[in-house]
Design a protein around this motif. Structure first.
Motif, mmCIF file in Angstrom:
data_model
loop_
_atom_site.group_PDB
_atom_site.id
_atom_site.type_symbol
_atom_site.label_atom_id
_atom_site.label_comp_id
_atom_site.label_asym_id
_atom_site.label_seq_id
_atom_site.Cartn_x
_atom_site.Cartn_y
_atom_site.Cartn_z
ATOM 1 N N PRO A 198 4.785 9.159 -20.506
ATOM 2 C CA PRO A 198 5.790 9.964 -21.180
ATOM 3 C C PRO A 198 5.856 9.203 -22.569
ATOM 4 N N LYS A 199 5.990 10.214 -23.735
ATOM 5 C CA LYS A 199 6.316 9.544 -24.962
ATOM 6 C C LYS A 199 7.665 8.697 -24.977
ATOM 7 N N SER A 200 8.420 9.348 -24.061
ATOM 8 C CA SER A 200 10.169 9.126 -24.346
ATOM 9 C C SER A 200 10.203 7.279 -23.708
ATOM 10 N N LEU A 201 9.032 7.003 -23.173
ATOM 11 C CA LEU A 201 9.083 5.541 -22.912
ATOM 12 C C LEU A 201 8.983 4.844 -24.012
ATOM 13 N N GLU A 236 9.677 5.441 -27.110
ATOM 14 C CA GLU A 236 11.183 5.902 -27.692
ATOM 15 C C GLU A 236 12.005 5.076 -27.254
ATOM 16 N N ALA A 237 12.419 4.982 -25.949
ATOM 17 C CA ALA A 237 13.073 4.144 -25.471
ATOM 18 C C ALA A 237 12.956 2.832 -25.681
ATOM 19 N N ALA A 238 11.708 2.413 -25.668
ATOM 20 C CA ALA A 238 11.381 0.955 -26.034
ATOM 21 C C ALA A 238 11.730 0.653 -27.509
ATOM 22 N N ASP A 239 11.381 1.871 -28.319
ATOM 23 C CA ASP A 239 11.676 1.341 -29.611
ATOM 24 C C ASP A 239 13.133 1.247 -29.864
ATOM 25 N N ILE A 291 4.489 -1.907 -21.089
ATOM 26 C CA ILE A 291 4.609 -0.514 -20.676
ATOM 27 C C ILE A 291 3.224 0.005 -20.515
ATOM 28 N N LEU A 345 14.351 8.495 -34.483
ATOM 29 C CA LEU A 345 12.920 9.049 -33.825
ATOM 30 C C LEU A 345 12.241 10.165 -34.539
ATOM 31 N N PHE A 382 18.220 9.556 -22.767
ATOM 32 C CA PHE A 382 17.227 10.787 -22.758
ATOM 33 C C PHE A 382 17.330 11.640 -21.710
ATOM 34 N N TYR A 415 11.865 2.769 -17.315
ATOM 35 C CA TYR A 415 10.449 2.508 -17.116
ATOM 36 C C TYR A 415 10.255 2.358 -15.665
ATOM 37 N N HIS A 418 7.779 1.154 -13.682
ATOM 38 C CA HIS A 418 7.237 0.170 -12.837
ATOM 39 C C HIS A 418 8.133 -1.207 -12.932
ATOM 40 N N PHE A 441 15.809 -4.999 -20.332
ATOM 41 C CA PHE A 441 14.669 -5.195 -21.149
ATOM 42 C C PHE A 441 14.992 -5.144 -22.670
#
Ligand SMILES: Nc1ncnc2c1ncn2[C@@H]1O[C@H](COP(=O)(O)OP(=O)(O)O)[C@@H](O)[C@H]1O
Ligand SMILES: [Mg+2]
Lengths: 291, 368
Positions: free
Chosen positions: A183-186, A188-191, A204, B57, B86, B92, B94, B103
């Motif tokens: 998912p792209k949102s992962l 974005e969350a990471a950003d 990721i 974003l 979101f 995440y 995993h 994180f």
């Protein structure tokens, strides 16, 4: 009971077809090959000889040489090829959809061509004269022509090189599908979570592609253990058994020396090795891959 | 000080056929420090896009966005001092819950003991302490939602952004989480921007509400003001459940006329409607401001409509009674003891102090 059978009649009939195919074309040959490995095989009067084929096999130095060649070939190709596949897929994934489709098709093309055709192309590449494709390329850098396929030091490597530059299409398609599934949102969350480009990749992308990598590893090893066509086409196992892989040895034993019993014994050792190695890989890498 | 300010912000998307689509138009608002503001509107009206522009974003096509005292137009999301929850939680998959929560702090290279403490504090507040070593897939929807909130909390940002965080939960859990989020806002003392399509969520959570439709802000007001003084027919119809009834009327000579009835308006209404002499108007009245003749609650019966009852819905706490005026289906929220039966010719009384009039063309409310 009869009623029940009648209820499910069509189901059984549908299942019957693949089951019969399996029995006739898979199980029967396996069992008969297993029997054959204990016989000196003649079409008319096969002779039961117990473990003699296995004894002959384990006393043969070429057998060990072929095991070693196969092992070396596998270790030097599968991980490298997965890395190449991954990098190509990662690069293609960054492109727009239009270009992705284009590259997917281009990369898959070699898989459509027959192994024989590809071998012919490679003959031109490995041409030992200074006009050979690779040699003339090396000539630019002032290097002497190399007799790629006919000297023991480079023959096996030449076959490896064929896989590096060979078909990565299927793997690329699998990786692209898996990358698209994250998912792209992962990201974005990471950003927002201050992740660097490297952190996003290593924390990721790579872990989430682990199931695909494991699949490519296991299937890659299984296929690599059975490497045959390129050996058969390019070197016939030579020079001096430098490229005799176990699959090629089995072919030789069976169809050049007509020792079907011995060839069956060799096949069973190959099968056993593949099964054991696959189990080990799953045990080693499969911890928590599903998510 | 973390205000969020939009100045003439617009967002255009260009689709595959090179057609531009304006997702957010001329957006202007100021969200004050520590305020809980809810963006509400039907699906596709540009709420998420607005939120994503605050987060960085999505880059706005035009206009300026300020967070605190900084213009953040060109800042990367990580440099905006925001945290976002979101809609799909974006945990995440995993990583364990502990890893999910830490994180961001790890990426900031905070010391291990500081991270451990922040994770512990946040997980205690959210009741996640016993789940820290699990993976997201081993959690229920509500627990995942808490982890997503926890991941925002540990970062201690100036502004929290929530994108429909409750939409994946069942109705009962949604009510419970709504209360928890309201409490969390008090505890955190942070600015919260919250997006939802659910007007009840908006009314219960928001100190102020931004109502959007088709990319445009319709009204920014407190829940009470939205309910009592909707600026246009869209807001009037969107806020409140069941929605406000609209009846086509003509104004003439101090009277409104509609199919089957006409009312003499009180003096102050007459003043306000002077400009509409002889013209069509839309009368708006909420279902809860219509009464059955049997229970008049002191409403004078000068203002009444008589119509045949079409449908009766018994909700226990109230009866929803449907009838027609002209083409329009009208809903009245009546006392559960009211005797309305389908097919019955019934008299409905209007609370004229709660009636609104809207311009037919602009759909704006006339001020009375
Ligand atoms: N990346 C995008 N590309 C093109 N159109 C988009 C994109 N993101 C959103 N839109 C369009 O913008 C409009 C507003 O979307 P959004 O802000 O997600 O609405 P919502 O209020 O439901 O959150 C929608 O019509 C949507 O289709
Ligand atoms: Mg949305």
């Amino acid at each position: 009971m009869v009623q029940k059978l009648r209820d499910h009649m069509w189901a059984y009939i549908f299942i019957l077809v693949p089951v019969l195919l399996f029995l006739v074309f898979t199980l029967y040959p396996i069992i008969s090959a297993f029997m054959m490995s204990f016989q000196r095989y003649h079409v008319l009067n096969p002779e039961w000889i117990g473990f003699d084929n296995y004894k002959t096999m384990f006393a043969d130095s070429v057998f060990y040489k072929s095991l070693w060649n196969t092992f070396l070939f596998t270790v030097c190709t599968v991980p490298v090829n997965i890395a190449i596949t991954f990098m190509l897929a990662y690069f293609i994934f960054q492109l727009r959809t239009k270009w992705q489709t284009f590259f997917k098709a281009v990369m898959y093309l070699p898989a459509v061509a027959s192994g024989v055709t590809i071998s012919l192309v490679w003959f031109a590449m490995f041409d030992p004269t200074k006009d050979g494709m690779i040699n003339s390329f090396l000539g630019f850098f002032g290097m002497e022509p190399v007799m790629w396929l006919s000297q023991t030091s480079t023959a096996l490597f030449s076959l490896m090189l064929m896989t590096y530059l060979g078909s990565h299409g299927a793997g690329i398609i699998l990786y692209l599908a898996a990358m698209g599934g994250i998912p792209k949102s992962l990201y974005e969350a990471a950003d927002i979570d201050h992740a660097s480009g490297w952190a996003k990749f290593s924390k990721i992308t790579w872990p989430l592609l682990k199931p695909t990598t494991l699949y490519l590893l296991v299937t890659g090893v299984i296929i690599s253990f059975q490497v045959f066509i390129s050996v058969y086409m390019m070197t016939q196992g030579g020079p001096d058994f430098a490229t005799t892989t176990i699959a090629y040895l089995i072919y030789q034993t069976a169809f050049m020396f007509y020792e079907f019993g011995l060839a069956s014994a060799q096949s069973f050792v190959l099968t056993a090795i593949i099964v054991v190695v696959s189990i080990i890989q799953f045990k080693m890498f499969s911890t928590d891959v599903e998510y | 000080m973390a205000r969020v300010v939009f100045k003439n912000v617009e967002k255009e998307f260009v689709d595959g056929n090179k057609e531009t689509f304006i997702a957010v138009k001329e957006s202007n608002f100021t969200i004050e420090d520590k305020e809980f503001v809810v963006f509400v509107g039907p699906s596709g009206c540009g709420k998420t896009t607005s939120l994503r522009m605050i987060a960085g974003l999505e880059k706005q096509t035009r206009g300026d966005i300020m967070i605190g005292d900084r213009v953040v137009n060109k800042l990367h999301p990580k440099d905006r001092d925001i945290a976002m929850v979101f809609q799909d939680y974006a945990l995440y998959p995993h990583m364990t819950i502990r890893e999910n929560l830490s994180f961001g702090l790890k990426n900031l290279k905070q010391p291990k003991d500081v991270i451990a403490k922040k994770v512990k504090d946040a997980s205690e507040v959210l009741g996640l302490d016993h789940l820290l070593d699990r993976k997201p897939k081993e959690l229920s929807g509500g627990q995942r939602q808490r982890v997503a909130v926890g991941r925002a909390i540990v970062r201690d940002p100036q502004v929290f952004l929530f994108d429909e965080p409750l939409s994946n939960l069942d109705a009962k859990l949604r009510v419970q989480m709504r209360v928890e989020l309201a409490e969390l806002h008090k505890r955190l003392e942070a600015t919260i921007v919250y997006v939802t399509h659910d007007q009840i969520e908006a009314m219960t959570l928001g100190q102020r509400i931004v109502v959007m439709n088709k990319g445009q802000i319709q009204q920014v007001a407190s829940p009470t003001d939205l309910y009592q003084k909707p600026e246009n027919m869209f807001v009037a119809g969107f806020i409140g459940s069941p929605p406000m009834n609209f009846i086509d009327v003509t104004y003439e000579n101090g009277k409104v006329m509609m199919e089957g009835a006409q009312f003499v308006l009180p003096e102050h209404s007459v003043q306000a409607l002077r400009a509409y002499e002889g013209k069509k108007l839309v009368l708006g009245i909420r279902p809860e401001h219509l009464f059955g003749e049997d229970i008049t609650m002191g409403v004078p019966d000068t203002y009444s409509l008589t119509s045949t009852v079409q449908v009766v819905e018994q909700l226990g706490s109230e009866n929803l009674v449907y009838f027609r005026v002209g083409e329009r289906m009208i809903t009245a929220k009546l006392h559960p003891d009211s005797d309305a039966r389908v097919g019955q010719l019934k008299k409905f009384l209007l609370d004229m102090s709660k009636v609104h009039f809207f311009d037919v063309k602009t759909e704006k409310r006339t001020s009375i």
